[in-house]
Design a protein around this motif. Structure first.
Motif, PDB file in Angstrom:
ATOM      1  N   PRO A  28      11.556  -3.138   9.327  1.00 40.51           N
ATOM      2  CA  PRO A  28      11.636  -1.719   8.952  1.00 40.51           C
ATOM      3  C   PRO A  28      11.541  -1.551   7.442  1.00 40.51           C
ATOM      4  O   PRO A  28      12.109  -2.335   6.687  1.00 40.51           O
ATOM      5  CB  PRO A  28      13.014  -1.283   9.446  1.00 40.51           C
ATOM      6  N   ALA A  29      10.811  -0.528   7.011  1.00 39.50           N
ATOM      7  CA  ALA A  29      10.748  -0.201   5.585  1.00 39.50           C
ATOM      8  C   ALA A  29      12.036   0.503   5.174  1.00 39.50           C
ATOM      9  O   ALA A  29      12.648   1.220   5.962  1.00 39.50           O
ATOM     10  CB  ALA A  29       9.533   0.689   5.308  1.00 39.50           C
ATOM     11  N   ASN A  31      14.384   3.229   3.657  1.00 37.84           N
ATOM     12  CA  ASN A  31      14.326   4.692   3.500  1.00 37.84           C
ATOM     13  C   ASN A  31      13.081   5.323   4.115  1.00 37.84           C
ATOM     14  O   ASN A  31      12.491   6.232   3.548  1.00 37.84           O
ATOM     15  CB  ASN A  31      14.423   5.083   2.017  1.00 37.84           C
ATOM     16  N   SER A  32      12.647   4.823   5.268  1.00 30.24           N
ATOM     17  CA  SER A  32      11.441   5.336   5.909  1.00 30.24           C
ATOM     18  C   SER A  32      11.500   5.039   7.403  1.00 30.24           C
ATOM     19  O   SER A  32      12.216   4.144   7.841  1.00 30.24           O
ATOM     20  CB  SER A  32      10.211   4.655   5.291  1.00 30.24           C
ATOM     21  N   THR A  33      10.711   5.781   8.164  1.00 31.51           N
ATOM     22  CA  THR A  33      10.575   5.477   9.590  1.00 31.51           C
ATOM     23  C   THR A  33       9.452   4.468   9.817  1.00 31.51           C
ATOM     24  O   THR A  33       9.279   3.983  10.928  1.00 31.51           O
ATOM     25  CB  THR A  33      10.283   6.752  10.401  1.00 31.51           C
ATOM     26  N   ASN A  34       8.676   4.184   8.772  1.00 29.17           N
ATOM     27  CA  ASN A  34       7.574   3.224   8.883  1.00 29.17           C
ATOM     28  C   ASN A  34       8.081   1.785   8.895  1.00 29.17           C
ATOM     29  O   ASN A  34       9.224   1.514   8.544  1.00 29.17           O
ATOM     30  CB  ASN A  34       6.579   3.395   7.732  1.00 29.17           C
ATOM     31  N   TRP A  35       7.193   0.896   9.261  1.00 34.61           N
ATOM     32  CA  TRP A  35       7.476  -0.537   9.290  1.00 34.61           C
ATOM     33  C   TRP A  35       6.592  -1.242   8.276  1.00 34.61           C
ATOM     34  O   TRP A  35       5.494  -0.772   7.960  1.00 34.61           O
ATOM     35  CB  TRP A  35       7.194  -1.092  10.677  1.00 34.61           C
ATOM     36  N   GLN A  56      -6.228   2.132   2.393  1.00 31.08           N
ATOM     37  CA  GLN A  56      -5.018   2.424   3.160  1.00 31.08           C
ATOM     38  C   GLN A  56      -5.372   2.895   4.565  1.00 31.08           C
ATOM     39  O   GLN A  56      -6.211   3.771   4.747  1.00 31.08           O
ATOM     40  CB  GLN A  56      -4.214   3.514   2.454  1.00 31.08           C
ATOM     41  N   ARG A  60      -0.758   1.686  14.132  1.00 37.05           N
ATOM     42  CA  ARG A  60       0.228   2.132  15.114  1.00 37.05           C
ATOM     43  C   ARG A  60       0.255   1.125  16.260  1.00 37.05           C
ATOM     44  O   ARG A  60      -0.776   0.820  16.859  1.00 37.05           O
ATOM     45  CB  ARG A  60      -0.142   3.515  15.625  1.00 37.05           C
ATOM     46  N   ARG A  65       5.952   1.748  16.866  1.00 34.10           N
ATOM     47  CA  ARG A  65       6.114   1.388  15.449  1.00 34.10           C
ATOM     48  C   ARG A  65       4.791   1.632  14.729  1.00 34.10           C
ATOM     49  O   ARG A  65       3.719   1.476  15.310  1.00 34.10           O
ATOM     50  CB  ARG A  65       6.497  -0.081  15.309  1.00 34.10           C
ATOM     51  N   GLY A  67       2.922   1.548  10.476  1.00 30.00           N
ATOM     52  CA  GLY A  67       3.085   1.255   9.060  1.00 30.00           C
ATOM     53  C   GLY A  67       1.769   1.386   8.324  1.00 30.00           C
ATOM     54  O   GLY A  67       0.697   1.219   8.909  1.00 30.00           O
ATOM     55  N   THR A  90       2.453  -0.370  -3.021  1.00 31.81           N
ATOM     56  CA  THR A  90       2.826   0.921  -3.616  1.00 31.81           C
ATOM     57  C   THR A  90       2.608   0.937  -5.115  1.00 31.81           C
ATOM     58  O   THR A  90       2.867   1.926  -5.764  1.00 31.81           O
ATOM     59  CB  THR A  90       4.305   1.248  -3.312  1.00 31.81           C
TER      60      THR A  90
END
Length: 93
Positions: A28-29, A31-35, A56, A60, A65, A67, A90
């Motif tokens: 898990p990333a 502070n994010s819902t992404n992975w 980028q 999915r 999940r 990212g 980033t």
């Protein structure tokens, strides 16, 4: 590595579906819902024109999940394309 068989790669307004691959890293990333996802994807060669290195994409997974990833290598493999991917950097370019 963990294999998957029904991934999707979202590219702007289109999606490449039913992708197979292997996950090398999945966490898990912060502070994010992404992975944070890294590993390999297999594409039919007809998708080559839609793929760019270091662009980028949203990957999915079949279990929900997802990212942001970037492709780091594309290479032919048994009539398909094999792509390495890693979490999208980033840092400012």
């Amino acid at each position: 590595m963990q294999a998957f068989h029904h991934g999707e790669l979202l590219i702007g307004g289109m999606a490449l579906r039913q992708l197979c691959g292997e996950l090398e890293r999945q966490e898990p990333a912060v502070n994010s819902t992404n992975w944070l996802l890294s590993g390999r994807l297999r594409f039919p060669t007809e998708h080559e024109s839609h793929l760019e290195l270091q662009r980028q994409y949203l990957l999915r997974m079949e279990d929900g999940r997802e990212g942001l990833v970037e492709l780091t290598r594309l290479a032919p493999s048994n009539g398909d394309l094999l792509a390495d991917f890693r979490p999208r950097s980033t840092r400012t370019r």
